[in-house]
Scaffold this motif. Structure first.
Motif, mmCIF file in Angstrom:
data_model
loop_
_atom_site.group_PDB
_atom_site.id
_atom_site.type_symbol
_atom_site.label_atom_id
_atom_site.label_comp_id
_atom_site.label_asym_id
_atom_site.label_seq_id
_atom_site.Cartn_x
_atom_site.Cartn_y
_atom_site.Cartn_z
ATOM 1 N N VAL A 25 30.908 71.943 75.787
ATOM 2 C CA VAL A 25 29.332 72.032 75.707
ATOM 3 C C VAL A 25 28.779 71.490 76.806
ATOM 4 N N GLY A 26 27.774 72.068 77.206
ATOM 5 C CA GLY A 26 26.791 71.347 78.429
ATOM 6 C C GLY A 26 25.640 71.740 78.506
ATOM 7 N N GLY A 27 24.960 71.056 79.273
ATOM 8 C CA GLY A 27 23.464 71.690 79.809
ATOM 9 C C GLY A 27 22.919 70.674 80.946
ATOM 10 N N PHE A 28 21.727 71.000 81.462
ATOM 11 C CA PHE A 28 21.035 70.264 82.239
ATOM 12 C C PHE A 28 19.781 69.764 81.803
ATOM 13 N N SER A 29 19.202 68.565 81.990
ATOM 14 C CA SER A 29 18.025 67.925 81.619
ATOM 15 C C SER A 29 17.822 67.934 80.121
ATOM 16 N N ASN A 59 30.947 52.768 72.908
ATOM 17 C CA ASN A 59 31.407 53.408 71.779
ATOM 18 C C ASN A 59 32.553 53.988 72.008
ATOM 19 N N GLY A 60 33.489 53.809 72.936
ATOM 20 C CA GLY A 60 34.703 54.165 73.095
ATOM 21 C C GLY A 60 35.040 55.525 73.759
ATOM 22 N N TYR A 61 33.991 56.057 74.317
ATOM 23 C CA TYR A 61 33.992 57.537 74.798
ATOM 24 C C TYR A 61 34.389 57.442 76.264
ATOM 25 N N ASP A 62 35.319 58.388 76.640
ATOM 26 C CA ASP A 62 35.854 58.435 78.143
ATOM 27 C C ASP A 62 34.907 59.119 78.889
ATOM 28 N N VAL A 63 34.003 58.493 79.683
ATOM 29 C CA VAL A 63 32.855 58.975 80.696
ATOM 30 C C VAL A 63 33.304 59.099 82.059
ATOM 31 N N THR A 64 33.096 60.231 82.693
ATOM 32 C CA THR A 64 32.935 60.367 84.059
ATOM 33 C C THR A 64 31.631 60.359 84.354
ATOM 34 N N TYR A 65 31.239 59.492 85.369
ATOM 35 C CA TYR A 65 29.696 59.271 85.710
ATOM 36 C C TYR A 65 29.603 59.372 87.106
ATOM 37 N N ARG A 66 28.819 60.394 87.630
ATOM 38 C CA ARG A 66 28.378 60.625 88.891
ATOM 39 C C ARG A 66 26.971 60.496 89.079
ATOM 40 N N GLU A 67 26.641 59.339 89.941
ATOM 41 C CA GLU A 67 25.311 59.200 90.345
ATOM 42 C C GLU A 67 25.251 59.672 91.630
ATOM 43 N N PHE A 68 24.343 60.681 92.042
ATOM 44 C CA PHE A 68 24.117 61.097 93.377
ATOM 45 C C PHE A 68 22.726 60.765 93.897
ATOM 46 N N HIS A 69 22.659 60.899 95.204
ATOM 47 C CA HIS A 69 21.223 60.656 95.873
ATOM 48 C C HIS A 69 20.582 62.152 95.810
ATOM 49 N N GLY A 70 19.398 62.208 95.207
ATOM 50 C CA GLY A 70 18.745 63.140 94.625
ATOM 51 C C GLY A 70 17.979 63.145 93.658
ATOM 52 N N SER A 71 17.189 64.258 93.331
ATOM 53 C CA SER A 71 16.295 64.448 92.326
ATOM 54 C C SER A 71 16.743 65.170 91.222
ATOM 55 N N HIS A 72 15.900 65.869 90.336
ATOM 56 C CA HIS A 72 16.203 66.320 88.992
ATOM 57 C C HIS A 72 16.708 67.715 89.141
ATOM 58 N N THR A 73 18.048 67.558 89.745
ATOM 59 C CA THR A 73 18.985 68.877 90.059
ATOM 60 C C THR A 73 20.228 68.591 89.720
ATOM 61 N N VAL A 74 21.024 69.823 89.934
ATOM 62 C CA VAL A 74 22.669 69.798 90.078
ATOM 63 C C VAL A 74 22.925 70.119 91.398
ATOM 64 N N TYR A 133 20.731 67.822 74.454
ATOM 65 C CA TYR A 133 20.945 68.451 73.389
ATOM 66 C C TYR A 133 22.737 68.625 73.229
ATOM 67 N N ALA A 134 23.103 68.855 74.569
ATOM 68 C CA ALA A 134 24.652 69.138 74.746
ATOM 69 C C ALA A 134 25.261 67.821 74.356
ATOM 70 N N LEU A 135 24.611 66.616 74.589
ATOM 71 C CA LEU A 135 25.208 65.373 74.117
ATOM 72 C C LEU A 135 25.173 65.167 72.704
ATOM 73 N N GLY A 136 24.078 65.439 72.044
ATOM 74 C CA GLY A 136 23.882 65.520 70.629
ATOM 75 C C GLY A 136 25.033 66.452 70.067
ATOM 76 N N PRO A 142 20.667 63.998 81.650
ATOM 77 C CA PRO A 142 20.258 64.082 80.527
ATOM 78 C C PRO A 142 19.127 62.711 80.296
ATOM 79 N N GLY A 143 18.030 63.104 79.280
ATOM 80 C CA GLY A 143 17.161 62.151 79.029
ATOM 81 C C GLY A 143 17.545 61.193 77.887
ATOM 82 N N PHE A 144 18.252 61.778 76.877
ATOM 83 C CA PHE A 144 18.422 60.923 75.636
ATOM 84 C C PHE A 144 19.700 61.712 74.918
ATOM 85 N N ILE A 145 20.275 60.789 73.916
ATOM 86 C CA ILE A 145 21.225 61.354 72.814
ATOM 87 C C ILE A 145 20.321 61.514 71.388
#
Length: 137
Positions: free
Chosen positions: A24-28, A94-109, A33-36, A53-56
């Motif tokens: 499940v996935g999403g943007f913004s 909380n034990g989740y396997d997270v791959t995190y990519r921070e990139f130079h840029g704004s609110h986009t994919v 909501y995909a996280l939730g 994302p903004g929150f869970i």
């Protein structure tokens, strides 16, 4: 959320679904909501993709889906310091396997981030879905 949970359970009972290959996935806000949804249904979703994302949303968490999360360091819509830079450590604690990519840029994919997410899923090009399909910049 309970109605969605029940609908997912029913669909997965009716159709042959490989639970090791569901995501499940999403943007913004969709990423939030995909996280939730994904964390509440980790027995149904093996992977979650969350672009900026903004929150869970609060919910009981089930299972241990893996998470791909990305966020732009210049995001003025959902500033990274108040969102992903807090969410990623929380998920990891909380034990989740997270791959995190921070990139130079704004609110986009950006296309390279979308492509990395697809590669992370293990999907092959030509399977009816291309990285450009996710470019919402």
């Amino acid at each position: 959320m309970q109605l969605i949970d029940q609908a997912l359970e029913r669909i997965f009972q009716l159709a042959p679904v490989d639970l090791n290959r569901t995501a499940v996935g999403g943007f913004s806000d969709g990423a939030s909501y995909a996280l939730g949804l994904g964390l509440a249904n980790g027995n149904l979703f093996s992977s979650i993709i969350a672009f900026s994302p903004g929150f869970i949303p609060p919910a009981t968490r089930v299972g241990q889906p893996r998470v791909f999360l990305s966020h732009g360091d210049s995001d003025s819509v959902l500033p990274i310091d108040r969102t992903s830079r807090r969410l990623v450590p929380l998920l990891r604690r909380n034990g989740y396997d997270v791959t995190y990519r921070e990139f130079h840029g704004s609110h986009t994919v950006p296309a390279p981030i979308a492509q990395e997410a697809i590669t992370w899923l293990g999907w092959q090009a030509g399977a009816g879905f291309e990285a450009g399909d996710l470019d919402v910049g």
